[in-house]
Scaffold this motif. Structure first.
Motif, PDB file in Angstrom:
ATOM      1  N   VAL A 213       0.382  -1.740  -0.154  1.00 19.26           N
ATOM      2  CA  VAL A 213       0.090  -0.426  -0.662  1.00 19.26           C
ATOM      3  C   VAL A 213       0.399   0.925  -0.192  1.00 19.26           C
ATOM      4  N   PHE A 214       1.046   1.880  -0.591  1.00 15.54           N
ATOM      5  CA  PHE A 214       1.612   3.195  -1.396  1.00 15.54           C
ATOM      6  C   PHE A 214       0.520   4.157  -0.645  1.00 15.54           C
ATOM      7  N   ILE A 215       0.937   4.606   0.682  1.00 14.32           N
ATOM      8  CA  ILE A 215      -0.044   6.266   1.135  1.00 14.32           C
ATOM      9  C   ILE A 215       1.055   7.443   0.894  1.00 14.32           C
ATOM     10  N   ALA A 216      -0.192   8.583  -0.133  1.00 12.61           N
ATOM     11  CA  ALA A 216       0.319  10.224   0.129  1.00 12.61           C
ATOM     12  C   ALA A 216      -0.182  10.569   1.216  1.00 12.61           C
ATOM     13  N   THR A 217       0.004  11.783   1.694  1.00  8.20           N
ATOM     14  CA  THR A 217      -1.012  12.267   3.158  1.00  8.20           C
ATOM     15  C   THR A 217       0.046  13.420   3.556  1.00  8.20           C
ATOM     16  N   ASP A 218      -0.657  14.234   3.621  1.00  9.92           N
ATOM     17  CA  ASP A 218      -0.268  15.508   4.391  1.00  9.92           C
ATOM     18  C   ASP A 218      -0.682  15.422   6.040  1.00  9.92           C
ATOM     19  N   ASP A 219      -1.166  14.750   6.508  1.00  6.56           N
ATOM     20  CA  ASP A 219      -1.294  14.704   7.529  1.00  6.56           C
ATOM     21  C   ASP A 219      -0.765  13.401   8.786  1.00  6.56           C
ATOM     22  N   GLN A 220       0.014  13.707   9.415  1.00  6.19           N
ATOM     23  CA  GLN A 220       0.947  12.535   9.916  1.00  6.19           C
ATOM     24  C   GLN A 220       0.217  11.504  11.069  1.00  6.19           C
ATOM     25  N   LYS A 221      -1.244  12.051  11.623  1.00  2.00           N
ATOM     26  CA  LYS A 221      -2.230  11.444  12.137  1.00  2.00           C
ATOM     27  C   LYS A 221      -2.456  10.075  11.519  1.00  2.00           C
ATOM     28  N   ILE A 222      -2.418   9.923  10.679  1.00  4.39           N
ATOM     29  CA  ILE A 222      -3.682   9.419   9.447  1.00  4.39           C
ATOM     30  C   ILE A 222      -2.124   8.307   8.854  1.00  4.39           C
ATOM     31  N   PHE A 223      -1.345   8.724   8.517  1.00  5.02           N
ATOM     32  CA  PHE A 223       0.031   8.308   8.069  1.00  5.02           C
ATOM     33  C   PHE A 223      -0.204   7.508   9.599  1.00  5.02           C
ATOM     34  N   ASP A 224       0.521   7.299  10.826  1.00  6.83           N
ATOM     35  CA  ASP A 224       0.615   6.403  11.753  1.00  6.83           C
ATOM     36  C   ASP A 224      -0.510   5.799  11.371  1.00  6.83           C
ATOM     37  N   GLN A 225      -2.006   6.010  10.656  1.00  9.39           N
ATOM     38  CA  GLN A 225      -2.847   4.949  11.167  1.00  9.39           C
ATOM     39  C   GLN A 225      -2.739   3.693  10.562  1.00  9.39           C
ATOM     40  N   PHE A 226      -2.253   3.844   9.413  1.00 10.40           N
ATOM     41  CA  PHE A 226      -2.012   3.458   7.909  1.00 10.40           C
ATOM     42  C   PHE A 226      -0.571   2.451   8.662  1.00 10.40           C
ATOM     43  N   LYS A 227       0.481   3.592   9.247  1.00 12.00           N
ATOM     44  CA  LYS A 227       0.939   2.649   9.293  1.00 12.00           C
ATOM     45  C   LYS A 227       1.153   1.535  10.863  1.00 12.00           C
ATOM     46  N   GLU A 228       0.168   1.433  11.896  1.00  5.15           N
ATOM     47  CA  GLU A 228       0.067   0.771  12.369  1.00  5.15           C
ATOM     48  C   GLU A 228      -1.185  -0.518  11.355  1.00  5.15           C
ATOM     49  N   LYS A 229      -1.437  -0.115  10.965  1.00  5.12           N
ATOM     50  CA  LYS A 229      -2.721  -1.024  10.056  1.00  5.12           C
ATOM     51  C   LYS A 229      -1.646  -2.703   9.046  1.00  5.12           C
ATOM     52  N   TYR A 230      -0.426  -1.955   7.974  1.00  2.00           N
ATOM     53  CA  TYR A 230      -0.696  -2.567   7.286  1.00  2.00           C
ATOM     54  C   TYR A 230       1.270  -2.509   7.444  1.00  2.00           C
ATOM     55  N   GLY A 231       1.742  -2.026   8.136  1.00  2.00           N
ATOM     56  CA  GLY A 231       3.215  -1.950   8.714  1.00  2.00           C
ATOM     57  C   GLY A 231       3.797  -2.121   7.652  1.00  2.00           C
ATOM     58  N   GLU A 232       4.901  -3.369   7.339  1.00  2.78           N
ATOM     59  CA  GLU A 232       6.151  -3.332   6.205  1.00  2.78           C
ATOM     60  C   GLU A 232       5.495  -3.309   4.922  1.00  2.78           C
ATOM     61  N   LYS A 233       4.345  -3.411   4.657  1.00  2.00           N
ATOM     62  CA  LYS A 233       3.444  -3.459   3.613  1.00  2.00           C
ATOM     63  C   LYS A 233       2.990  -2.030   3.090  1.00  2.00           C
ATOM     64  N   LEU A 234       3.170  -0.752   4.145  1.00  2.00           N
ATOM     65  CA  LEU A 234       2.650   0.130   4.327  1.00  2.00           C
ATOM     66  C   LEU A 234       4.647   1.543   3.157  1.00  2.00           C
ATOM     67  N   ILE A 235       3.810   1.477   2.487  1.00  2.00           N
ATOM     68  CA  ILE A 235       5.326   2.237   1.607  1.00  2.00           C
ATOM     69  C   ILE A 235       4.928   4.587   1.469  1.00  2.00           C
ATOM     70  N   THR A 236       5.626   4.611   1.562  1.00  2.00           N
ATOM     71  CA  THR A 236       5.537   6.191   0.937  1.00  2.00           C
ATOM     72  C   THR A 236       6.757   6.820   0.467  1.00  2.00           C
ATOM     73  N   TYR A 237       6.722   7.805   0.741  1.00  4.96           N
ATOM     74  CA  TYR A 237       7.772   8.808  -0.278  1.00  4.96           C
ATOM     75  C   TYR A 237       7.977   9.604   1.425  1.00  4.96           C
ATOM     76  N   SER A 238       9.507  10.172   2.062  1.00  3.94           N
ATOM     77  CA  SER A 238       9.600  11.210   3.179  1.00  3.94           C
ATOM     78  C   SER A 238       9.068  11.898   2.638  1.00  3.94           C
ATOM     79  N   LYS A 239       8.810  12.130   3.541  1.00  4.33           N
ATOM     80  CA  LYS A 239       7.930  13.976   3.318  1.00  4.33           C
ATOM     81  C   LYS A 239       8.177  14.705   5.015  1.00  4.33           C
ATOM     82  N   ILE A 240       7.738  16.103   4.734  1.00  5.50           N
ATOM     83  CA  ILE A 240       7.150  16.795   6.128  1.00  5.50           C
ATOM     84  C   ILE A 240       5.393  16.316   6.372  1.00  5.50           C
ATOM     85  N   ARG A 241       5.670  16.448   7.706  1.00  8.15           N
ATOM     86  CA  ARG A 241       3.597  15.891   7.612  1.00  8.15           C
ATOM     87  C   ARG A 241       2.662  16.702   8.279  1.00  8.15           C
TER      88      ARG A 241
END
Length: 92
Positions: free
Chosen positions: A58-86
């Motif tokens: 799962v690739f996520i693009a988001t500007d919201d750190q809380k949302i990113f954290d929820q996705f990271k908790e749910k999908y762990g190693e399956k989650l990918i993103t591009y480093s960015k300030i949120r």
């Protein structure tokens, strides 16, 4: 960019999620018919279904750190993103 693609997208199908958070919700409060505030959990059912169908990551693009954290908790190693300030405080 080529190295990033090779490392993250090369080996299987990837689900792409764009989740606009932060202060976008205040902007669209004037037109609720065009936009409604969604929670991250609202995406999880469809993502889980696609993962069962053979998607690998799962690739996520988001500007919201809380949302990113929820996705990271749910999908762990399956989650990918591009480093960015949120945003940490709900303001873009």
């Amino acid at each position: 960019m080529e190295n990033y693609w090779q490392a993250n997208f090369r080996n299987g199908k990837v689900i792409g999620v764009h989740f606009r958070g932060t202060d976008i919700f205040r902007t669209y409060n004037r037109r609720p018919d065009l936009f409604s505030k969604s929670k991250a959990e609202g995406y999880f059912g469809k993502i889980d279904e696609l993962l069962r169908q053979g998607f690998k990551k799962v690739f996520i693009a988001t500007d919201d750190q809380k949302i990113f954290d929820q996705f990271k908790e749910k999908y762990g190693e399956k989650l990918i993103t591009y480093s960015k300030i949120r945003s940490q405080n709900g303001v873009a």
